[in-house]
Design a protein around this motif. Structure first.
Motif, PDB file in Angstrom:
ATOM      1  N   MET A 284       0.841  -1.177   0.000  1.00 46.53           N
ATOM      2  CA  MET A 284       0.000   0.000   0.000  1.00 46.53           C
ATOM      3  C   MET A 284       0.887   1.240   0.000  1.00 46.53           C
ATOM      4  O   MET A 284       1.958   1.247   0.587  1.00 46.53           O
ATOM      5  CB  MET A 284      -0.903  -0.014   1.222  1.00 46.53           C
ATOM      6  N   ALA A 285       0.416   2.259  -0.671  1.00 46.38           N
ATOM      7  CA  ALA A 285       1.197   3.480  -0.794  1.00 46.38           C
ATOM      8  C   ALA A 285       1.342   4.179   0.562  1.00 46.38           C
ATOM      9  O   ALA A 285       0.482   4.054   1.430  1.00 46.38           O
ATOM     10  CB  ALA A 285       0.516   4.420  -1.776  1.00 46.38           C
ATOM     11  N   ARG A 286       2.422   4.893   0.696  1.00 45.56           N
ATOM     12  CA  ARG A 286       2.625   5.617   1.950  1.00 45.56           C
ATOM     13  C   ARG A 286       1.654   6.788   2.045  1.00 45.56           C
ATOM     14  O   ARG A 286       1.118   7.069   3.109  1.00 45.56           O
ATOM     15  CB  ARG A 286       4.066   6.118   2.013  1.00 45.56           C
ATOM     16  N   ASN A 287       1.435   7.474   0.917  1.00 49.10           N
ATOM     17  CA  ASN A 287       0.462   8.561   0.877  1.00 49.10           C
ATOM     18  C   ASN A 287      -0.879   7.989   0.439  1.00 49.10           C
ATOM     19  O   ASN A 287      -1.033   7.553  -0.689  1.00 49.10           O
ATOM     20  CB  ASN A 287       0.908   9.653  -0.107  1.00 49.10           C
TER      21      ASN A 287
ATOM     22  N   ARG B  78     -11.393   4.392   5.842  1.00 50.98           N
ATOM     23  CA  ARG B  78     -11.802   2.989   5.991  1.00 50.98           C
ATOM     24  C   ARG B  78     -10.813   2.212   6.856  1.00 50.98           C
ATOM     25  O   ARG B  78     -11.209   1.380   7.676  1.00 50.98           O
ATOM     26  CB  ARG B  78     -11.922   2.333   4.623  1.00 50.98           C
ATOM     27  N   LEU B  79      -9.528   2.472   6.674  1.00 55.58           N
ATOM     28  CA  LEU B  79      -8.520   1.785   7.474  1.00 55.58           C
ATOM     29  C   LEU B  79      -8.616   2.183   8.943  1.00 55.58           C
ATOM     30  O   LEU B  79      -8.448   1.344   9.834  1.00 55.58           O
ATOM     31  CB  LEU B  79      -7.118   2.106   6.938  1.00 55.58           C
ATOM     32  N   ALA B  80      -8.914   3.450   9.193  1.00 51.94           N
ATOM     33  CA  ALA B  80      -9.060   3.920  10.583  1.00 51.94           C
ATOM     34  C   ALA B  80     -10.275   3.279  11.239  1.00 51.94           C
ATOM     35  O   ALA B  80     -10.235   2.901  12.414  1.00 51.94           O
ATOM     36  CB  ALA B  80      -9.181   5.432  10.603  1.00 51.94           C
ATOM     37  N   ARG B  81     -11.351   3.135  10.479  1.00 54.82           N
ATOM     38  CA  ARG B  81     -12.555   2.497  11.004  1.00 54.82           C
ATOM     39  C   ARG B  81     -12.283   1.037  11.345  1.00 54.82           C
ATOM     40  O   ARG B  81     -12.713   0.517  12.382  1.00 54.82           O
ATOM     41  CB  ARG B  81     -13.677   2.598   9.988  1.00 54.82           C
ATOM     42  N   ALA B  82     -11.551   0.356  10.466  1.00 55.23           N
ATOM     43  CA  ALA B  82     -11.205  -1.043  10.711  1.00 55.23           C
ATOM     44  C   ALA B  82     -10.293  -1.172  11.934  1.00 55.23           C
ATOM     45  O   ALA B  82     -10.398  -2.135  12.694  1.00 55.23           O
ATOM     46  CB  ALA B  82     -10.527  -1.629   9.486  1.00 55.23           C
TER      47      ALA B  82
ATOM     48  N   ARG C 155      -4.624 -12.694   8.981  1.00 51.03           N
ATOM     49  CA  ARG C 155      -5.606 -13.637   8.449  1.00 51.03           C
ATOM     50  C   ARG C 155      -6.513 -13.036   7.384  1.00 51.03           C
ATOM     51  O   ARG C 155      -6.821 -13.683   6.401  1.00 51.03           O
ATOM     52  CB  ARG C 155      -6.483 -14.172   9.591  1.00 51.03           C
ATOM     53  N   SER C 156      -6.993 -11.825   7.598  1.00 51.52           N
ATOM     54  CA  SER C 156      -7.982 -11.282   6.655  1.00 51.52           C
ATOM     55  C   SER C 156      -7.594  -9.874   6.214  1.00 51.52           C
ATOM     56  O   SER C 156      -7.019  -9.104   6.982  1.00 51.52           O
ATOM     57  CB  SER C 156      -9.364 -11.256   7.298  1.00 51.52           C
ATOM     58  N   ARG C 157      -7.913  -9.566   4.993  1.00 47.12           N
ATOM     59  CA  ARG C 157      -7.566  -8.286   4.380  1.00 47.12           C
ATOM     60  C   ARG C 157      -8.746  -7.338   4.431  1.00 47.12           C
ATOM     61  O   ARG C 157      -9.905  -7.760   4.501  1.00 47.12           O
ATOM     62  CB  ARG C 157      -7.147  -8.497   2.927  1.00 47.12           C
ATOM     63  N   ILE C 158      -8.476  -6.062   4.302  1.00 45.40           N
ATOM     64  CA  ILE C 158      -9.508  -5.029   4.224  1.00 45.40           C
ATOM     65  C   ILE C 158      -9.558  -4.546   2.793  1.00 45.40           C
ATOM     66  O   ILE C 158      -8.527  -4.323   2.161  1.00 45.40           O
ATOM     67  CB  ILE C 158      -9.151  -3.844   5.126  1.00 45.40           C
TER      68      ILE C 158
END
Length: 51
Positions: A1-4, A12-16, A46-49
């Protein structure tokens, strides 16, 4: 995943990240220890977002 990251992806990542916390202590004490883990608990390995 990109740094920016784009803002929607970052949101979405923060929610996860918030969801993957353990169940609160008051929930465990209220259910007398029957519920120990959160339903939406997820491991990074185990699981991806979906980004």
């Amino acid at each position: 995943m990109a740094r920016n990251k784009k803002f929607p992806v970052k949101k979405r990542l923060a929610r996860a990240a918030r969801r993957t916390r353990r169940a609160p202590v008051w929930v465990m004490s209220k259910t007398k220890g029957k519920i120990r883990t959160s339903v939406k608990r997820r491991s990074w390995r185990r699981s991806r977002i979906k980004p």
